[in-house]
Design a protein around this motif. Structure first.
Motif, PDB file in Angstrom:
ATOM      1  N   LEU A   7     -62.222 -19.164  30.183  1.00 53.76           N
ATOM      2  CA  LEU A   7     -62.286 -20.612  30.348  1.00 53.76           C
ATOM      3  C   LEU A   7     -62.621 -21.287  29.023  1.00 53.76           C
ATOM      4  CD1 LEU A   7     -62.226 -23.075  32.213  1.00 53.76           C
ATOM      5  CD2 LEU A   7     -64.654 -22.670  32.711  1.00 53.76           C
ATOM      6  N   PHE A   8     -63.562 -20.689  28.277  1.00 49.68           N
ATOM      7  CA  PHE A   8     -63.956 -21.253  26.987  1.00 49.68           C
ATOM      8  C   PHE A   8     -62.780 -21.266  26.007  1.00 49.68           C
ATOM      9  CE2 PHE A   8     -65.864 -20.560  22.722  1.00 49.68           C
ATOM     10  CZ  PHE A   8     -66.484 -21.800  22.592  1.00 49.68           C
ATOM     11  N   ILE A   9     -62.013 -20.173  25.990  1.00 50.97           N
ATOM     12  CA  ILE A   9     -60.847 -20.083  25.094  1.00 50.97           C
ATOM     13  C   ILE A   9     -59.805 -21.118  25.470  1.00 50.97           C
ATOM     14  CG2 ILE A   9     -58.899 -18.616  24.412  1.00 50.97           C
ATOM     15  CD1 ILE A   9     -60.821 -16.205  24.693  1.00 50.97           C
ATOM     16  N   LEU A  10     -59.589 -21.294  26.784  1.00 55.42           N
ATOM     17  CA  LEU A  10     -58.619 -22.297  27.233  1.00 55.42           C
ATOM     18  C   LEU A  10     -59.049 -23.696  26.829  1.00 55.42           C
ATOM     19  CD1 LEU A  10     -57.758 -20.985  30.807  1.00 55.42           C
ATOM     20  CD2 LEU A  10     -56.211 -21.116  28.842  1.00 55.42           C
ATOM     21  N   ILE A  11     -60.334 -23.985  26.957  1.00 55.52           N
ATOM     22  CA  ILE A  11     -60.843 -25.311  26.573  1.00 55.52           C
ATOM     23  C   ILE A  11     -60.642 -25.538  25.080  1.00 55.52           C
ATOM     24  CG2 ILE A  11     -62.934 -26.704  26.311  1.00 55.52           C
ATOM     25  CD1 ILE A  11     -63.924 -25.444  28.930  1.00 55.52           C
ATOM     26  N   LEU A  12     -60.941 -24.508  24.276  1.00 53.49           N
ATOM     27  CA  LEU A  12     -60.752 -24.633  22.831  1.00 53.49           C
ATOM     28  C   LEU A  12     -59.295 -24.877  22.475  1.00 53.49           C
ATOM     29  CD1 LEU A  12     -63.025 -21.913  21.148  1.00 53.49           C
ATOM     30  CD2 LEU A  12     -63.273 -24.403  21.073  1.00 53.49           C
ATOM     31  N   SER A  13     -58.398 -24.178  23.151  1.00 51.38           N
ATOM     32  CA  SER A  13     -56.979 -24.340  22.847  1.00 51.38           C
ATOM     33  C   SER A  13     -56.503 -25.739  23.182  1.00 51.38           C
ATOM     34  CB  SER A  13     -56.142 -23.297  23.605  1.00 51.38           C
ATOM     35  OG  SER A  13     -56.216 -23.520  24.995  1.00 51.38           O
ATOM     36  N   PHE A  14     -56.980 -26.319  24.275  1.00 49.58           N
ATOM     37  CA  PHE A  14     -56.584 -27.686  24.630  1.00 49.58           C
ATOM     38  C   PHE A  14     -57.170 -28.692  23.657  1.00 49.58           C
ATOM     39  CE2 PHE A  14     -55.380 -26.064  28.847  1.00 49.58           C
ATOM     40  CZ  PHE A  14     -54.187 -26.740  29.013  1.00 49.58           C
ATOM     41  N   VAL A  15     -58.406 -28.445  23.215  1.00 56.32           N
ATOM     42  CA  VAL A  15     -59.010 -29.354  22.228  1.00 56.32           C
ATOM     43  C   VAL A  15     -58.226 -29.315  20.937  1.00 56.32           C
ATOM     44  CG1 VAL A  15     -61.045 -29.725  20.774  1.00 56.32           C
ATOM     45  CG2 VAL A  15     -61.327 -29.283  23.213  1.00 56.32           C
ATOM     46  N   PHE A  16     -57.879 -28.090  20.476  1.00 54.88           N
ATOM     47  CA  PHE A  16     -57.129 -27.947  19.240  1.00 54.88           C
ATOM     48  C   PHE A  16     -55.766 -28.598  19.344  1.00 54.88           C
ATOM     49  CE2 PHE A  16     -54.180 -25.475  16.562  1.00 54.88           C
ATOM     50  CZ  PHE A  16     -54.737 -25.749  15.324  1.00 54.88           C
ATOM     51  N   SER A  17     -55.065 -28.335  20.460  1.00 54.25           N
ATOM     52  CA  SER A  17     -53.739 -28.932  20.613  1.00 54.25           C
ATOM     53  C   SER A  17     -53.827 -30.437  20.720  1.00 54.25           C
ATOM     54  CB  SER A  17     -53.022 -28.352  21.840  1.00 54.25           C
ATOM     55  OG  SER A  17     -53.715 -28.675  23.023  1.00 54.25           O
ATOM     56  N   GLY A  18     -54.908 -30.942  21.309  1.00 58.13           N
ATOM     57  CA  GLY A  18     -55.098 -32.381  21.400  1.00 58.13           C
ATOM     58  C   GLY A  18     -55.269 -33.014  20.041  1.00 58.13           C
ATOM     59  N   LEU A  19     -55.985 -32.320  19.132  1.00 54.59           N
ATOM     60  CA  LEU A  19     -56.150 -32.826  17.780  1.00 54.59           C
ATOM     61  C   LEU A  19     -54.804 -32.874  17.075  1.00 54.59           C
ATOM     62  CD1 LEU A  19     -59.394 -30.900  16.718  1.00 54.59           C
ATOM     63  CD2 LEU A  19     -59.181 -33.372  17.049  1.00 54.59           C
ATOM     64  N   ARG A  20     -53.980 -31.838  17.292  1.00 52.47           N
ATOM     65  CA  ARG A  20     -52.665 -31.790  16.657  1.00 52.47           C
ATOM     66  C   ARG A  20     -51.735 -32.833  17.248  1.00 52.47           C
ATOM     67  NH1 ARG A  20     -51.531 -26.604  14.603  1.00 52.47           N
ATOM     68  NH2 ARG A  20     -49.486 -27.392  14.039  1.00 52.47           N
ATOM     69  N   ALA A  21     -51.957 -33.210  18.507  1.00 47.51           N
ATOM     70  CA  ALA A  21     -51.028 -34.103  19.191  1.00 47.51           C
ATOM     71  C   ALA A  21     -51.385 -35.568  19.028  1.00 47.51           C
ATOM     72  CB  ALA A  21     -50.969 -33.748  20.670  1.00 47.51           C
ATOM     73  N   ASN A  22     -52.442 -35.858  18.252  1.00 47.18           N
ATOM     74  CA  ASN A  22     -52.802 -37.251  18.023  1.00 47.18           C
ATOM     75  C   ASN A  22     -51.809 -37.951  17.107  1.00 47.18           C
ATOM     76  OD1 ASN A  22     -55.042 -37.397  19.638  1.00 47.18           O
ATOM     77  ND2 ASN A  22     -56.455 -36.711  18.051  1.00 47.18           N
ATOM     78  N   ALA A  23     -50.951 -37.182  16.460  1.00 48.97           N
ATOM     79  CA  ALA A  23     -49.952 -37.762  15.576  1.00 48.97           C
ATOM     80  C   ALA A  23     -48.860 -38.441  16.388  1.00 48.97           C
ATOM     81  CB  ALA A  23     -49.354 -36.678  14.688  1.00 48.97           C
ATOM     82  N   ASP A  24     -48.157 -39.367  15.734  1.00 49.54           N
ATOM     83  CA  ASP A  24     -47.047 -40.067  16.370  1.00 49.54           C
ATOM     84  C   ASP A  24     -45.752 -39.289  16.166  1.00 49.54           C
ATOM     85  OD1 ASP A  24     -48.771 -42.174  17.033  1.00 49.54           O
ATOM     86  OD2 ASP A  24     -48.456 -43.116  15.077  1.00 49.54           O
ATOM     87  N   ASN A  25     -44.704 -39.707  16.875  1.00 51.57           N
ATOM     88  CA  ASN A  25     -43.378 -39.201  16.569  1.00 51.57           C
ATOM     89  C   ASN A  25     -42.937 -39.796  15.237  1.00 51.57           C
ATOM     90  OD1 ASN A  25     -43.495 -38.036  19.081  1.00 51.57           O
ATOM     91  ND2 ASN A  25     -42.176 -39.549  20.057  1.00 51.57           N
ATOM     92  N   ILE A  26     -42.200 -39.013  14.448  1.00 47.79           N
ATOM     93  CA  ILE A  26     -41.746 -39.520  13.158  1.00 47.79           C
ATOM     94  C   ILE A  26     -40.374 -38.942  12.836  1.00 47.79           C
ATOM     95  CG2 ILE A  26     -42.835 -37.693  11.776  1.00 47.79           C
ATOM     96  CD1 ILE A  26     -43.581 -39.945   9.752  1.00 47.79           C
ATOM     97  N   LYS A  27     -39.561 -39.745  12.165  1.00 48.50           N
ATOM     98  CA  LYS A  27     -38.223 -39.317  11.766  1.00 48.50           C
ATOM     99  C   LYS A  27     -38.056 -39.586  10.270  1.00 48.50           C
ATOM    100  CE  LYS A  27     -34.620 -40.478  14.291  1.00 48.50           C
ATOM    101  NZ  LYS A  27     -33.515 -41.298  14.881  1.00 48.50           N
ATOM    102  N   PHE A  28     -37.588 -38.578   9.543  1.00 47.24           N
ATOM    103  CA  PHE A  28     -37.358 -38.770   8.108  1.00 47.24           C
ATOM    104  C   PHE A  28     -36.128 -37.986   7.674  1.00 47.24           C
ATOM    105  CE2 PHE A  28     -40.343 -35.241   8.531  1.00 47.24           C
ATOM    106  CZ  PHE A  28     -39.800 -34.277   7.696  1.00 47.24           C
ATOM    107  N   VAL A  29     -35.714 -38.193   6.431  1.00 50.18           N
ATOM    108  CA  VAL A  29     -34.495 -37.581   5.899  1.00 50.18           C
ATOM    109  C   VAL A  29     -34.834 -36.699   4.707  1.00 50.18           C
ATOM    110  CG1 VAL A  29     -32.389 -38.072   4.568  1.00 50.18           C
ATOM    111  CG2 VAL A  29     -32.851 -39.301   6.692  1.00 50.18           C
ATOM    112  N   GLN A  30     -34.220 -35.524   4.664  1.00 46.40           N
ATOM    113  CA  GLN A  30     -34.265 -34.673   3.487  1.00 46.40           C
ATOM    114  C   GLN A  30     -32.906 -34.693   2.805  1.00 46.40           C
ATOM    115  OE1 GLN A  30     -34.034 -30.483   4.070  1.00 46.40           O
ATOM    116  NE2 GLN A  30     -34.744 -29.951   2.020  1.00 46.40           N
ATOM    117  N   ILE A  31     -32.916 -35.016   1.508  1.00 48.10           N
ATOM    118  CA  ILE A  31     -31.723 -34.895   0.659  1.00 48.10           C
ATOM    119  C   ILE A  31     -32.064 -33.889  -0.420  1.00 48.10           C
ATOM    120  CG2 ILE A  31     -30.183 -36.044  -0.965  1.00 48.10           C
ATOM    121  CD1 ILE A  31     -30.637 -38.642   0.496  1.00 48.10           C
ATOM    122  N   THR A  32     -31.178 -32.955  -0.675  1.00 50.60           N
ATOM    123  CA  THR A  32     -31.491 -31.961  -1.698  1.00 50.60           C
ATOM    124  C   THR A  32     -30.292 -31.688  -2.591  1.00 50.60           C
ATOM    125  OG1 THR A  32     -32.634 -29.856  -2.042  1.00 50.60           O
ATOM    126  CG2 THR A  32     -30.865 -29.877  -0.388  1.00 50.60           C
TER     127      THR A  32
END
Length: 276
Positions: A7-32
């Motif tokens: 249960l503790f590991i599951l809680i940690l994983s959701f907290v971590f994923s929640g921190l990662r998911a605070n970002a917005d959707n973003i679209k950008f272009v790569q030219i090389t």
């Protein structure tokens, strides 16, 4: 006790994923690998056409040029490149490739970015290693070019790798995308070029990526190959040269969903050359 541990590991994983998911959707272009030359109407026409196409594409946050922006290191070529790049309606960022700088030809890395800032006062870049953030994501541009004795073999110096390590540690709760010219995972189909186009001591860079767990993707050019591969949770994206047929650049969408890590979608966008 085991149930509590699970249960503790599951809680940690959701907290971590929640921190990662605070970002917005973003679209950008790569030219090389634009390989623009001031006296080549063709290379300039290709870049102008790409930029016109990008400017008509909705939702683009920024454009990144991942090296070999000019075909030979000269101020004339660089200023011609920037004159066209400045027509973008969104911010743009620049990584260095093996054809961009040569100190003995009076185009050092310092001088390169001095010219970039002089042609575009909104550009803050002062060196090949820099960080910027957009939409809750951290973006790193990493310099593997050699300015004293240029060559097609990439070289990420020790101080550069220390900087990458420091940035990844400092932003461990953020999702990070890295832009550079020389790949650290070679694209499929590059085997015949590895003798001349490899990255020196690539394992040192790979060890840093393995050490951290917040890198979403590494985008590169150099091999002029369209290839994407996943290794240890990092999406390695290689893109073809802008001036190679079919003319194309890459659109990258990063989509976030609540309680899940961001997902990357890519599209190789072909475009037609504009008529004079």
């Amino acid at each position: 006790m085991k149930k509590l541990l699970v249960l503790f590991i599951l809680i940690l994983s959701f907290v971590f994923s929640g921190l990662r998911a605070n970002a917005d959707n973003i679209k950008f272009v790569q030219i090389t690998d634009v390989h623009l030359t001031a006296d080549s109407e063709f290379s300039q026409k290709v870049l102008k056409s790409a930029i016109e196409d990008i400017n008509k594409t909705p939702g683009i946050s920024f454009v990144v040029f991942t090296g070999d922006n000019i075909n030979k290191p000269s101020e004339e070529n660089l200023r011609a490149f920037l004159k066209i790049a400045n027509k973008l309606k969104v911010p743009y960022y620049i990584a260095l490739g093996n054809d961009d700088v040569y100190k003995s030809k009076h185009l050092s890395k310092t001088r390169y970015y001095e010219i970039v800032r002089s042609e575009n006062p909104f550009n803050f870049q002062k060196s090949g290693n820099y960080k910027f953030s957009k939409g809750g994501f951290i973006f790193l541009t990493v310099d593997g070019a050699k300015e004293v004795i240029p060559g097609t073999i990439g070289y990420y110096k020790e101080d550069t790798l220390k900087w990458v390590d420091k940035m990844l540690a400092k932003n461990k709760k953020k999702s990070v995308v890295i832009f550079q010219h020389f790949p650290v995972e070679y694209p499929t189909g590059s085997e015949s070029k590895l003798k001349t186009h490899r990255t020196y001591k690539v394992e040192d860079y790979q060890a840093i990526l393995e050490k951290h767990h917040n890198v979403l993707a590494v985008l590169s050019g150099h091999f002029h190959i369209n290839n994407e591969t996943m290794k240890d949770g990092v999406y390695h994206i290689s893109s073809p040269s802008l001036i190679a047929l079919p003319y194309s650049y890459k659109i990258i969408d990063i989509v976030t969903t609540k309680e899940f890590s961001p997902i990357i979608y890519t599209q190789l966008k072909e475009f037609e050359l504009i008529e004079n």
